[in-house]
Design an enzyme around this catalytic site. Structure first.
Site, PDB file in Angstrom:
ATOM      1  N   TYR A  53       0.832  -1.213   0.000  1.00 12.72           N
ATOM      2  CA  TYR A  53       0.000   0.000   0.000  1.00 12.72           C
ATOM      3  C   TYR A  53       0.859   1.252   0.000  1.00 12.72           C
ATOM      4  O   TYR A  53       2.020   1.242   0.395  1.00 12.72           O
ATOM      5  CB  TYR A  53      -0.901   0.022   1.246  1.00 12.72           C
ATOM      6  CG  TYR A  53      -0.132   0.179   2.531  1.00 12.72           C
ATOM      7  CD1 TYR A  53       0.369  -0.929   3.195  1.00 12.72           C
ATOM      8  CD2 TYR A  53       0.115   1.454   3.067  1.00 12.72           C
ATOM      9  CE1 TYR A  53       1.095  -0.779   4.375  1.00 12.72           C
ATOM     10  CE2 TYR A  53       0.842   1.605   4.236  1.00 12.72           C
ATOM     11  CZ  TYR A  53       1.323   0.479   4.882  1.00 12.72           C
ATOM     12  OH  TYR A  53       2.050   0.625   6.040  1.00 12.72           O
ATOM     13  N   PHE A  63       2.355   9.574   3.547  1.00  9.99           N
ATOM     14  CA  PHE A  63       2.671   9.387   4.969  1.00  9.99           C
ATOM     15  C   PHE A  63       3.176   7.985   5.276  1.00  9.99           C
ATOM     16  O   PHE A  63       3.782   7.760   6.322  1.00  9.99           O
ATOM     17  CB  PHE A  63       1.480   9.753   5.868  1.00  9.99           C
ATOM     18  CG  PHE A  63       0.235   8.949   5.617  1.00  9.99           C
ATOM     19  CD1 PHE A  63       0.080   7.700   6.196  1.00  9.99           C
ATOM     20  CD2 PHE A  63      -0.774   9.451   4.809  1.00  9.99           C
ATOM     21  CE1 PHE A  63      -1.063   6.953   5.963  1.00  9.99           C
ATOM     22  CE2 PHE A  63      -1.929   8.708   4.580  1.00  9.99           C
ATOM     23  CZ  PHE A  63      -2.065   7.453   5.149  1.00  9.99           C
ATOM     24  N   ILE A  83      -7.428   0.296  10.746  1.00 12.39           N
ATOM     25  CA  ILE A  83      -8.486   1.302  10.743  1.00 12.39           C
ATOM     26  C   ILE A  83      -9.737   0.742  10.050  1.00 12.39           C
ATOM     27  O   ILE A  83      -9.645  -0.131   9.188  1.00 12.39           O
ATOM     28  CB  ILE A  83      -8.025   2.613  10.056  1.00 12.39           C
ATOM     29  CG1 ILE A  83      -7.503   2.358   8.641  1.00 12.39           C
ATOM     30  CG2 ILE A  83      -6.991   3.334  10.904  1.00 12.39           C
ATOM     31  CD1 ILE A  83      -7.240   3.627   7.850  1.00 12.39           C
TER      32      ILE A  83
END
Ligand SMILES: [Ca+2]
Ligand SMILES: [Ca+2]
Length: 213
Positions: A53, A63, A83
């Site tokens: 990812y 990030f 998440i």
């Protein structure tokens, strides 16, 4: 180890509830970028997924990326290890499939953000690639473990004694900053006991409660 996982689940479960309200919140957007013609297996709740990812913010700044580390990320789908946007957005995925997820903050890191890279209320954009789908370990039925007298209702006493059993294990596992136990019980009842009858029913309980996924 098992207890450590349980307390993680319980802690994550009540803390997620604190940040999720019932207002009309933006939904997760999922776009399939590419999909193999033949799909050997589609990801389902409880599977172990191996993923590559790249995560960026809305301004395009990156990030986190598993490509940079050159190491895919492995986790169990659908049980709150990641998440919510991932748990929801990576279902029914085939090995080699690529997707783009646009995750609103309430399904990401919420009002507080995470670390110094994810600001408060950040929308997260992930380009994800499924490397492999495999079997995950059998999930723990937390409801059943709490319901000591098997009446399918959780009383304050049951929740309290369950937490008491888990606290030393949580400390050993390095989970800090837990609210006091009585406060934690009240927090749980505030969010879980929807009809406020003093018991959390199986239906009301939002944590893991099924023997099979
Ligand atoms: Ca009970
Ligand atoms: Ca109730």
């Amino acid at each position: 180890m098992r207890f450590a996982i349980n307390i993680c689940i319980v802690v994550i479960w009540c803390h997620l509830n604190v940040i999720s309200g019932d207002e009309a919140l933006p939904e997760l957007k999922m776009q399939v970028l590419s999909k193999p013609e033949e799909c050997s297996r589609k990801s389902a709740k409880g599977d172990m997924l191996t993923m590559h990812y790249k995560g960026t913010l809305e301004d395009g700044s990156e990030f986190d990326s598993s490509y940079t580390r050159n190491e895919p990320f492995k986790f169990q789908l659908g049980i709150g290890q990641v998440i919510k946007g991932w748990d929801q957005g990576l279902l029914d995925m085939c090995p080699t499939e690529k997707r783009k997820l646009t995750i609103p903050s309430h399904l990401g890191y919420g009002d507080s953000g995470a670390g110094d890279r994810i600001p408060p209320k950040a929308t997260l954009i992930f380009e994800v690639e499924c490397i492999a789908v495999g079997d995950g370990p059998t999930p723990v039925n937390v409801f059943k473990e709490i319901d000591a007298n098997d009446d399918n209702l959780l009383s304050r006493e049951e929740v309290s004694s369950y937490l008491k059993k888990q606290m030393p294990e949580a400390a050993k596992a390095g989970i800090k900053d837990l609210p006091e136990q009585d406060k934690l019980v009240e927090e749980i009842f505030q969010h879980e006991d929807q009809d406020k009858n003093g018991f959390i029913s199986h239906e009301e309980f939002s944590g893991p409660k099924h023997d099979e996924l």
